[in-house]
Scaffold this motif. Structure first.
Motif, short mmCIF file in Angstrom:
data_model
loop_
_atom_site.label_atom_id
_atom_site.label_comp_id
_atom_site.label_asym_id
_atom_site.label_seq_id
_atom_site.Cartn_x
_atom_site.Cartn_y
_atom_site.Cartn_z
N TYR A 34 0.82 -1.21 0.00
CA TYR A 34 0.00 0.00 0.00
C TYR A 34 0.86 1.26 0.00
N PHE A 35 1.91 1.27 0.80
CA PHE A 35 2.76 2.45 0.93
C PHE A 35 4.01 2.40 0.04
N ALA A 36 4.04 1.49 -0.91
CA ALA A 36 5.23 1.26 -1.73
C ALA A 36 5.75 2.52 -2.41
N HIS A 37 4.87 3.41 -2.81
CA HIS A 37 5.29 4.58 -3.57
C HIS A 37 5.20 5.88 -2.77
N GLU A 38 4.99 5.74 -1.47
CA GLU A 38 4.89 6.90 -0.59
C GLU A 38 6.26 7.32 -0.08
N GLU A 39 6.47 8.62 0.00
CA GLU A 39 7.69 9.12 0.63
C GLU A 39 7.57 8.86 2.13
N GLY A 40 8.63 8.37 2.74
CA GLY A 40 8.61 8.07 4.17
C GLY A 40 7.90 6.78 4.50
N ARG A 41 7.76 5.89 3.53
CA ARG A 41 7.00 4.65 3.74
C ARG A 41 7.59 3.80 4.86
N ASP A 42 8.92 3.75 4.95
CA ASP A 42 9.54 2.93 6.00
C ASP A 42 9.19 3.44 7.39
N GLU A 43 9.18 4.75 7.55
CA GLU A 43 8.82 5.35 8.84
C GLU A 43 7.35 5.10 9.17
N ILE A 44 6.49 5.21 8.17
CA ILE A 44 5.06 4.97 8.38
C ILE A 44 4.82 3.54 8.84
N ILE A 45 5.42 2.60 8.12
CA ILE A 45 5.25 1.18 8.46
C ILE A 45 5.84 0.88 9.82
N ASN A 46 7.00 1.45 10.12
CA ASN A 46 7.63 1.25 11.42
C ASN A 46 6.74 1.77 12.55
N ASP A 47 6.11 2.92 12.35
CA ASP A 47 5.20 3.46 13.36
C ASP A 47 4.01 2.54 13.59
N ILE A 48 3.45 2.01 12.51
CA ILE A 48 2.31 1.10 12.63
C ILE A 48 2.72 -0.18 13.36
N GLU A 49 3.88 -0.73 12.97
CA GLU A 49 4.37 -1.94 13.64
C GLU A 49 4.65 -1.68 15.12
N SER A 50 5.19 -0.52 15.44
CA SER A 50 5.46 -0.18 16.84
C SER A 50 4.17 -0.14 17.65
N ARG A 51 3.13 0.43 17.08
CA ARG A 51 1.85 0.50 17.79
C ARG A 51 1.26 -0.90 17.98
N ILE A 52 1.36 -1.74 16.97
CA ILE A 52 0.88 -3.11 17.10
C ILE A 52 1.64 -3.82 18.21
N ALA A 53 2.96 -3.64 18.25
CA ALA A 53 3.77 -4.27 19.29
C ALA A 53 3.35 -3.77 20.68
N GLU A 54 3.04 -2.49 20.79
CA GLU A 54 2.57 -1.94 22.07
C GLU A 54 1.26 -2.61 22.49
N LEU A 55 0.33 -2.74 21.55
CA LEU A 55 -0.96 -3.36 21.85
C LEU A 55 -0.79 -4.82 22.25
N PHE A 56 0.10 -5.53 21.55
CA PHE A 56 0.38 -6.92 21.90
C PHE A 56 0.95 -7.00 23.31
N SER A 57 1.89 -6.13 23.64
CA SER A 57 2.51 -6.14 24.97
C SER A 57 1.48 -5.86 26.05
N GLU A 58 0.59 -4.92 25.81
CA GLU A 58 -0.47 -4.62 26.77
C GLU A 58 -1.36 -5.84 26.99
N ARG A 59 -1.68 -6.52 25.92
CA ARG A 59 -2.53 -7.71 26.00
C ARG A 59 -1.85 -8.79 26.85
N LEU A 60 -0.55 -8.97 26.63
CA LEU A 60 0.19 -9.98 27.38
C LEU A 60 0.32 -9.60 28.85
#
Length: 71
Positions: A34-60
């Motif tokens: 989805y973000f393949a052609h977006e400027e800053g795509r790596d940062e966007i994806i990293n932010d989303i992954e970080s939030r998912i990791a936070e939610l997973f940690s809270e669940r655990l």
């Protein structure tokens, strides 16, 4: 009984059901497409992954033994 694996996701060790891991992997791959052609795509994806990791940690922390398909 579902197989549980441990993954390193955004620097956190996460116990996750294998089927949930497959879903997570597909989702991250879809973000990359989805973000393949977006400027800053790596940062966007990293932010989303970080939030998912936070939610997973809270669940655990709340007592879940692992991340399941429902999560």
């Amino acid at each position: 009984m579902k197989k549980i694996i441990n993954i390193n996701f955004q620097g956190r060790v996460i116990p996750i059901e294998e089927s949930a891991y497959d879903t997570l992997k597909q989702y991250v791959e879809s973000l990359r497409r989805y973000f393949a052609h977006e400027e800053g795509r790596d940062e966007i994806i990293n932010d989303i992954e970080s939030r998912i990791a936070e939610l997973f940690s809270e669940r655990l922390k709340r007592g879940a033994s692992c991340i399941a398909d429902e999560d």
